[in-house]
Each structure stands twice: as structure tokens, then as C-alpha cells.
Write a protein that holds these residues in place. Structure first.
Motif, PDB file in Angstrom:
ATOM      1  N   MET A 158       0.823  -1.194   0.000  1.00 21.91           N
ATOM      2  CA  MET A 158       0.000   0.000   0.000  1.00 21.91           C
ATOM      3  C   MET A 158       0.868   1.260   0.000  1.00 21.91           C
ATOM      4  N   ASP A 159       1.975   1.233   0.685  1.00 20.76           N
ATOM      5  CA  ASP A 159       2.835   2.408   0.753  1.00 20.76           C
ATOM      6  C   ASP A 159       4.070   2.275  -0.130  1.00 20.76           C
ATOM      7  N   ASP A 160       3.948   1.481  -1.172  1.00 23.62           N
ATOM      8  CA  ASP A 160       5.082   1.264  -2.084  1.00 23.62           C
ATOM      9  C   ASP A 160       5.532   2.544  -2.770  1.00 23.62           C
ATOM     10  N   ASP A 161       4.643   3.524  -2.898  1.00 26.09           N
ATOM     11  CA  ASP A 161       5.017   4.776  -3.551  1.00 26.09           C
ATOM     12  C   ASP A 161       6.165   5.473  -2.820  1.00 26.09           C
ATOM     13  N   LEU A 162       6.302   5.213  -1.529  1.00 19.18           N
ATOM     14  CA  LEU A 162       7.370   5.850  -0.763  1.00 19.18           C
ATOM     15  C   LEU A 162       8.757   5.393  -1.210  1.00 19.18           C
ATOM     16  N   GLN A 163       8.843   4.194  -1.761  1.00 20.12           N
ATOM     17  CA  GLN A 163      10.133   3.670  -2.223  1.00 20.12           C
ATOM     18  C   GLN A 163      10.733   4.534  -3.325  1.00 20.12           C
ATOM     19  N   ALA A 164       9.888   5.187  -4.097  1.00 15.81           N
ATOM     20  CA  ALA A 164      10.358   6.007  -5.220  1.00 15.81           C
ATOM     21  C   ALA A 164      10.699   7.439  -4.798  1.00 15.81           C
ATOM     22  N   PHE A 165      10.379   7.799  -3.566  1.00 10.59           N
ATOM     23  CA  PHE A 165      10.635   9.164  -3.103  1.00 10.59           C
ATOM     24  C   PHE A 165      12.116   9.353  -2.806  1.00 10.59           C
ATOM     25  N   ASP A 166      12.659  10.481  -3.237  1.00 11.03           N
ATOM     26  CA  ASP A 166      14.010  10.830  -2.809  1.00 11.03           C
ATOM     27  C   ASP A 166      13.901  11.532  -1.457  1.00 11.03           C
ATOM     28  N   ARG A 167      15.035  11.868  -0.873  1.00  9.43           N
ATOM     29  CA  ARG A 167      15.058  12.472   0.456  1.00  9.43           C
ATOM     30  C   ARG A 167      14.198  13.740   0.509  1.00  9.43           C
ATOM     31  N   GLU A 168      14.319  14.586  -0.488  1.00 16.01           N
ATOM     32  CA  GLU A 168      13.563  15.843  -0.519  1.00 16.01           C
ATOM     33  C   GLU A 168      12.062  15.594  -0.544  1.00 16.01           C
ATOM     34  N   ASN A 169      11.622  14.620  -1.346  1.00 13.92           N
ATOM     35  CA  ASN A 169      10.189  14.304  -1.416  1.00 13.92           C
ATOM     36  C   ASN A 169       9.694  13.673  -0.120  1.00 13.92           C
ATOM     37  N   LEU A 170      10.527  12.850   0.518  1.00 11.98           N
ATOM     38  CA  LEU A 170      10.129  12.254   1.791  1.00 11.98           C
ATOM     39  C   LEU A 170       9.959  13.324   2.862  1.00 11.98           C
ATOM     40  N   ILE A 171      10.886  14.271   2.899  1.00 13.52           N
ATOM     41  CA  ILE A 171      10.773  15.357   3.873  1.00 13.52           C
ATOM     42  C   ILE A 171       9.508  16.172   3.618  1.00 13.52           C
ATOM     43  N   ALA A 172       9.213  16.462   2.355  1.00 12.58           N
ATOM     44  CA  ALA A 172       8.000  17.212   2.015  1.00 12.58           C
ATOM     45  C   ALA A 172       6.751  16.435   2.438  1.00 12.58           C
ATOM     46  N   GLU A 173       6.759  15.115   2.249  1.00  9.01           N
ATOM     47  CA  GLU A 173       5.618  14.284   2.636  1.00  9.01           C
ATOM     48  C   GLU A 173       5.433  14.292   4.153  1.00  9.01           C
ATOM     49  N   VAL A 174       6.519  14.174   4.884  1.00  9.42           N
ATOM     50  CA  VAL A 174       6.442  14.195   6.344  1.00  9.42           C
ATOM     51  C   VAL A 174       5.905  15.535   6.821  1.00  9.42           C
ATOM     52  N   LYS A 175       6.373  16.627   6.240  1.00  8.38           N
ATOM     53  CA  LYS A 175       5.890  17.952   6.633  1.00  8.38           C
ATOM     54  C   LYS A 175       4.400  18.104   6.352  1.00  8.38           C
ATOM     55  N   LYS A 176       3.938  17.593   5.214  1.00 11.60           N
ATOM     56  CA  LYS A 176       2.519  17.658   4.867  1.00 11.60           C
ATOM     57  C   LYS A 176       1.690  16.859   5.875  1.00 11.60           C
ATOM     58  N   LEU A 177       2.157  15.655   6.216  1.00 12.12           N
ATOM     59  CA  LEU A 177       1.426  14.826   7.166  1.00 12.12           C
ATOM     60  C   LEU A 177       1.421  15.456   8.557  1.00 12.12           C
ATOM     61  N   ARG A 178       2.551  16.013   8.969  1.00  9.18           N
ATOM     62  CA  ARG A 178       2.608  16.675  10.268  1.00  9.18           C
ATOM     63  C   ARG A 178       1.663  17.867  10.320  1.00  9.18           C
ATOM     64  N   ALA A 179       1.593  18.628   9.247  1.00 14.07           N
ATOM     65  CA  ALA A 179       0.680  19.781   9.220  1.00 14.07           C
ATOM     66  C   ALA A 179      -0.766  19.309   9.363  1.00 14.07           C
TER      67      ALA A 179
END
Length: 89
Positions: free
Chosen positions: A1-22
């Protein structure tokens, strides 16, 4: 289900975490009458888009649940300030 995260680079992962935290902070910081509402914008933070399938209890059971929820707030946050305003939906 969360396989899309495997394709994220560091910058995209940080952006995703910030979005979820917000989103989590917005939900956490809800107060007053907004405590009573479900928050589909929180669900929209997930990559999979589904039509929520909610079931609504009959009024008497719903109101008993609201009362229990409000009582739980008295126990969990006894010193919380009172938001003494009518709902103007």
C-alpha cells in the motif's frame, strides 16, 4: 500500500512528512465546536483516494456518544478553557 514511498528521494520524503505533520497538527489543534466534526481533509493526506463509507448512528445513540465524548474531555482535560459560544454552522 505504501510502495510509492520507495520512489521518493530524500527531498520528497521530507515534504511528505511535513505535509502529514501539518495535517495531524490541524486535527490536534481543533477546538470548540470543530471537535464534533469528522475531518475528511485528514483522510485526503493519504495517497489512495477512496469515497468514505461512513455509517451514521440513529439520533439517540449519536447524542449519547456526543455526551460520552464531552464527558471524556472533562476527564482528560479538566482544566481546559470553556468555549461558551453557540454553533453557527
Amino acid at each position: 500500500m505504501d510502495d510509492d514511498l520507495q520512489a521518493f528521494d530524500r527531498e520528497n520524503l521530507i515534504a511528505e512528512v511535513k505535509k502529514l505533520r501539518a495535517g495531524i497538527r490541524a486535527h490536534r489543534d481543533t477546538t470548540g465546536h470543530d471537535l464534533c466534526w469528522h475531518h475528511p481533509e485528514l483522510w485526503d493526506l493519504l495517497p489512495e483516494k477512496t469515497e468514505p463509507s461512513i455509517a451514521v448512528p440513529p439520533w439517540p445513540k449519536f447524542m449519547r456518544g456526543c455526551i460520552q465524548y464531552r464527558q471524556s474531555l472533562d476527564r482528560q482535560a479538566p482544566g481546559a478553557p470553556i468555549h461558551d459560544k453557540e454553533f453557527n454552522g
